[in-house]
Design a protein around this motif. Structure first.
Motif, PDB file in Angstrom:
ATOM      1  N   ARG A   1      35.235   0.308   6.742  1.00  0.00           N
ATOM      2  CA  ARG A   1      36.562   0.856   6.442  1.00  0.00           C
ATOM      3  C   ARG A   1      37.249   1.267   7.728  1.00  0.00           C
ATOM      4  NH1 ARG A   1      37.333   6.686   3.476  1.00  0.00           N
ATOM      5  NH2 ARG A   1      39.586   6.920   3.790  1.00  0.00           N
ATOM      6  N   ASN A   2      38.432   0.705   8.001  1.00  0.00           N
ATOM      7  CA  ASN A   2      39.197   1.047   9.195  1.00  0.00           C
ATOM      8  C   ASN A   2      40.000   2.308   8.922  1.00  0.00           C
ATOM      9  OD1 ASN A   2      41.144   1.153  11.319  1.00  0.00           O
ATOM     10  ND2 ASN A   2      40.741  -1.012  11.723  1.00  0.00           N
ATOM     11  N   LEU A   3      39.856   3.326   9.791  1.00  0.00           N
ATOM     12  CA  LEU A   3      40.495   4.622   9.566  1.00  0.00           C
ATOM     13  C   LEU A   3      41.822   4.767  10.291  1.00  0.00           C
ATOM     14  CD1 LEU A   3      37.312   6.882   9.788  1.00  0.00           C
ATOM     15  CD2 LEU A   3      38.337   5.799   7.778  1.00  0.00           C
ATOM     16  N   GLY A   4      42.221   3.768  11.080  1.00  0.00           N
ATOM     17  CA  GLY A   4      43.528   3.801  11.708  1.00  0.00           C
ATOM     18  C   GLY A   4      43.688   4.810  12.822  1.00  0.00           C
ATOM     19  N   ILE A   5      42.585   5.227  13.448  1.00  0.00           N
ATOM     20  CA  ILE A   5      42.631   6.173  14.559  1.00  0.00           C
ATOM     21  C   ILE A   5      42.250   5.430  15.833  1.00  0.00           C
ATOM     22  CG2 ILE A   5      41.656   8.296  15.525  1.00  0.00           C
ATOM     23  CD1 ILE A   5      41.235   9.269  12.683  1.00  0.00           C
ATOM     24  N   HIS A   6      43.057   5.562  16.873  1.00  0.00           N
ATOM     25  CA  HIS A   6      42.895   4.772  18.088  1.00  0.00           C
ATOM     26  C   HIS A   6      42.478   5.654  19.266  1.00  0.00           C
ATOM     27  CE1 HIS A   6      45.138   1.419  16.112  1.00  0.00           C
ATOM     28  NE2 HIS A   6      45.744   2.432  15.519  1.00  0.00           N
ATOM     29  N   ALA A   7      41.874   5.012  20.257  1.00  0.00           N
ATOM     30  CA  ALA A   7      41.542   5.687  21.514  1.00  0.00           C
ATOM     31  C   ALA A   7      41.301   4.627  22.574  1.00  0.00           C
ATOM     32  CB  ALA A   7      40.309   6.574  21.373  1.00  0.00           C
ATOM     33  N   TYR A   8      41.359   5.042  23.834  1.00  0.00           N
ATOM     34  CA  TYR A   8      41.005   4.112  24.904  1.00  0.00           C
ATOM     35  C   TYR A   8      39.524   3.771  24.776  1.00  0.00           C
ATOM     36  CZ  TYR A   8      40.928   1.818  29.426  1.00  0.00           C
ATOM     37  OH  TYR A   8      40.806   0.878  30.413  1.00  0.00           O
ATOM     38  N   GLN A   9      39.163   2.567  25.198  1.00  0.00           N
ATOM     39  CA  GLN A   9      37.815   2.060  24.963  1.00  0.00           C
ATOM     40  C   GLN A   9      36.730   2.995  25.492  1.00  0.00           C
ATOM     41  OE1 GLN A   9      37.392  -1.683  26.933  1.00  0.00           O
ATOM     42  NE2 GLN A   9      38.138  -0.947  28.902  1.00  0.00           N
ATOM     43  N   LYS A  10      35.741   3.217  24.647  1.00  0.00           N
ATOM     44  CA  LYS A  10      34.536   3.985  24.954  1.00  0.00           C
ATOM     45  C   LYS A  10      34.835   5.430  25.362  1.00  0.00           C
ATOM     46  CE  LYS A  10      31.711  -0.015  26.101  1.00  0.00           C
ATOM     47  NZ  LYS A  10      30.809  -0.672  27.066  1.00  0.00           N
ATOM     48  N   THR A  11      35.925   6.005  24.843  1.00  0.00           N
ATOM     49  CA  THR A  11      36.199   7.427  25.089  1.00  0.00           C
ATOM     50  C   THR A  11      36.027   8.270  23.833  1.00  0.00           C
ATOM     51  OG1 THR A  11      38.596   7.251  24.651  1.00  0.00           O
ATOM     52  CG2 THR A  11      37.844   6.850  26.919  1.00  0.00           C
ATOM     53  N   MET A  12      35.680   7.648  22.703  1.00  0.00           N
ATOM     54  CA  MET A  12      35.530   8.400  21.455  1.00  0.00           C
ATOM     55  C   MET A  12      34.189   9.124  21.405  1.00  0.00           C
ATOM     56  SD  MET A  12      36.984   6.101  18.327  1.00  0.00           S
ATOM     57  CE  MET A  12      38.657   5.498  18.247  1.00  0.00           C
ATOM     58  N   HIS A  13      34.225  10.342  20.896  1.00  0.00           N
ATOM     59  CA  HIS A  13      33.010  11.111  20.596  1.00  0.00           C
ATOM     60  C   HIS A  13      33.334  11.933  19.357  1.00  0.00           C
ATOM     61  CE1 HIS A  13      29.408  13.692  21.698  1.00  0.00           C
ATOM     62  NE2 HIS A  13      30.012  14.401  20.768  1.00  0.00           N
ATOM     63  N   ILE A  14      32.575  11.761  18.283  1.00  0.00           N
ATOM     64  CA  ILE A  14      32.875  12.469  17.038  1.00  0.00           C
ATOM     65  C   ILE A  14      31.797  13.511  16.754  1.00  0.00           C
ATOM     66  CG2 ILE A  14      31.688  10.928  15.402  1.00  0.00           C
ATOM     67  CD1 ILE A  14      34.408  11.173  13.746  1.00  0.00           C
ATOM     68  N   THR A  15      32.229  14.684  16.294  1.00  0.00           N
ATOM     69  CA  THR A  15      31.322  15.802  16.022  1.00  0.00           C
ATOM     70  C   THR A  15      31.607  16.349  14.632  1.00  0.00           C
ATOM     71  OG1 THR A  15      31.266  16.447  18.352  1.00  0.00           O
ATOM     72  CG2 THR A  15      30.565  18.102  16.750  1.00  0.00           C
TER      73      THR A  15
END
Length: 391
Positions: A348-362
């Motif tokens: 499921r695509n959540l439609g939230i974007h970021a620059y590559q490999k900068t995402m961290h979810i907690t």
């Protein structure tokens, strides 16, 4: 009558506190103004523990996403608070900027959560800035600089590798552990040469102080994607030893080593992330190359067993964290946040974007744990509601 509340039914004080312990931190903050006994009760260890246990029992998870939304990885990194409300899942509610970390490349690494507290650490090589953050009470504590003595003859920099953040249940203390590499000059006949040695430092929130602890035979580095604190231990991958895990006991403050699962591959070919999976140590493996990824989760419960495999997911880069019911957040090859249900292999695509490999979810549950720090407002932390803006 004297007590926490006077009503026509005269509810017992313990029943009132039991009801209040099931409310959100936002509600409890408002209710502090009702009466002084209520406000005082919210600060007691018993109430803080009861409130946190209720949130754990009901799986009341909140989500923070660290990301960079600019055109390069060097742009400012910030946090986005995601909605977990029914029918509004994973919409961005607030964007949160932490000025304390904005001058550091890639922003802070995130350790935790531990009892609702996050530990943030930058990658500075000369001064290693660390802070504790309770996003529920919006309290923020910048840790003092280490007072551990360095060896003589240091060069211009000392490097730091954050191992993790956890809780000592015997002393009711939060602790942060890191490896320190000291670089210094050695004067030999053929000229000056660089050399180094290692130290391990531990910070105690209760004492608000640092100390040096014994260095193990092997050092390690911690995951930057998952929480590596599990039931009183910090876990990390051993450096230069392919199939070992280095663990640290928060109570005894001792290191030990243990084997990785025999997952049928090599760490030259696979990434390894260690994590807390439903209160047990988990290890997730995924290929280093390609965008057709598979993900294998192993869990330690007396011995290593494979929990599940996700086979051949197209267009994804890496796992970011688990959600309720075993769903897994992933970063897509288009730098978007996606969610997969391993049981049905549905993406499921959540439609939230970021620059590559900068995402961290907690994912964290709310907590009233005090940090003896300062409010977000006093630390100039900015929360901006998103409203109808794009994710």
């Amino acid at each position: 009558m004297e007590g926490l509340i006077k009503t026509s039914t005269e509810l017992p004080d313990m029943l009132v506190l039991e009801i209040l312990s099931k409310l959100s931190v936002k509600s409890l903050t408002r209710f502090r103004c009702v009466c002084k006994p209520w406000s005082s009760s919210f600060e007691t260890p018993h109430f803080i523990t009861k409130h946190h246990q209720n949130n754990l029992k009901n799986n009341n998870l909140n989500l923070l996403l660290k990301r960079c939304h600019g055109g390069t990885p060097d742009d400012i990194h910030y946090f986005s608070q995601l909605s977990t409300e029914k029918y509004q899942n994973f919409r961005v509610k607030h964007n949160i900027h932490l000025p304390f970390f904005e001058n550091f490349l890639h922003g802070p690494f995130v350790h935790g959560p531990c009892n609702g507290i996050l530990c943030l650490a930058d990658l500075g090589s000369i001064v290693h800035n660390v802070a504790l953050w309770n996003p529920s009470t919006r309290e923020f504590k910048i840790l003092p600089q280490s007072t551990v003595q360095r060896p003589p003859g240091l060069l211009d920099y000392t490097s730091f590798n954050s191992l993790g953040f956890g809780y000592d249940s015997q002393t009711a203390d939060f602790k942060f552990v890191r490896f320190v590499t000291n670089y210094f000059e050695e004067n030999l006949d053929e000229g000056l040469m660089a050399d180094w040695n290692n130290q391990v430092e531990l910070y105690s929130l209760k004492g608000d102080s640092w100390k040096e602890i014994s260095f193990p035979e092997v050092d390690g580095f911690a995951s930057i994607l998952f929480n590596n604190y599990v039931n009183g231990f910090i876990y990390c991958q051993a450096v230069a030893i392919d199939q070992l895990i280095l663990s640290f006991d928060m109570v005894n403050e001792k290191f030990s080593i243990s084997p990785l699962p025999e997952f049928g591959g090599s760490l030259e070919q696979y990434y390894l992330e260690l994590l807390d999976f439903n209160g047990l140590l988990g290890a997730i493996f995924y290929p280093r190359e390609g965008t057709d990824k598979s993900f294998d989760l192993w869990v330690m419960n007396g011995s290593w067993t494979k929990q599940f495999s996700v086979e051949s997911v197209l267009g994804v880069e890496r796992p970011l964290g688990f959600w309720k019911n075993g769903e897994l957040f992933l970063e897509s090859s288009d730098q978007e946040l996606v969610l997969i249900d391993p049981s049905i292999q549905e993406l499921r695509n959540l439609g939230i974007h970021a620059y590559q490999k900068t995402m961290h979810i907690t994912g964290y549950v709310e907590s009233l744990v005090p940090l003896n720090g300062r409010s977000e407002h006093k630390e100039c932390i900015i929360r901006r509601p998103v409203g109808g803006e794009s994710n």
